[in-house]
Design a protein around this motif. Sequence first.
Motif: not given
Length: 300
Positions: A213-219
């Motif tokens: 759910h976290e943007v950081g994982w995708y970034a």
Amino acid sequence: MKRYICSEWISESAFDEGKVDQAAFNDDMSVLKLHGKGIFKSGMIKNLHHTFLLVTKGKVNFIARGENIVVHSLAYIEFIAFYRQICLNTDSEFEGYLLVTEQSLFQRIAEDTRSVFARCMYKYGQKPILSLDDCELGRLLPFINILLNTINQKEHYFLHGVMKNTFIALHFEIWNIIFRKLKNDTGNEPVNRWNDVLSHFLYLMHTNCCRQHEVGWYADKLCVSPNTLSVKLKRVYGKSASQLINECIMEEAKIYLRNPSNSVQRVAEMLSFSDQAAFYKFFKRLSGVSPSEFQKNIKK
């Protein structure tokens, strides 16, 4: 792959009644030529592989995002991760081809087109159904027939190369149709690194939003900063990374909640929320109603 097709997509009776005209299976890809009613299994599909349906005659209908969708021939449907179907039905006039590819193979093949169609991918992903004309169908069928006639060959020394290159050509033809139909809405865009990053984000989001759910994982996966990713996404799509991820999670939540056998607690677990309260807060903030209220409204 054959076991997956038989367990998730095609009913046993379809084989017994001769509604599967041709079938080709290997570990990377399956292609089936189908006709008639009662071909597909009822219920929600577990989209473990990338799946397409080419409708050459008749019509199909299915439920997606709570909407009953009817698709008449000639048409192409792509069952991407967050556009899974429930109760896929065909009429007696139906004829078509089901094409299923292993996810990693599809991802490698899609690399070459992803950067060119970054803007189109988001718009197309909202409703991945294409109406075709006779000329467009005529350009797609030769590649499907090559796959049907090649995949089962056991002594073809260049089987994987022929299969991969044929699917690449088919993929380019499909995206050429998509681009021509959508280019007036999205405009021409230069090919650059960020087009590839953004379209890769969309792919990751569609396939991982239930767990991440976290943007950081995708970034991290894309080797960019969360803030830069969101700024670029908002410039192209008008929405930040967190907004897009939340929308994708909400679509999944609604799919699961429409199944009466799923409790709110169970859906919260399936979507990787820390507890039911966190899911309740998330759902009500985005939809204006609680998950239980959403379920009750469906039954009315």
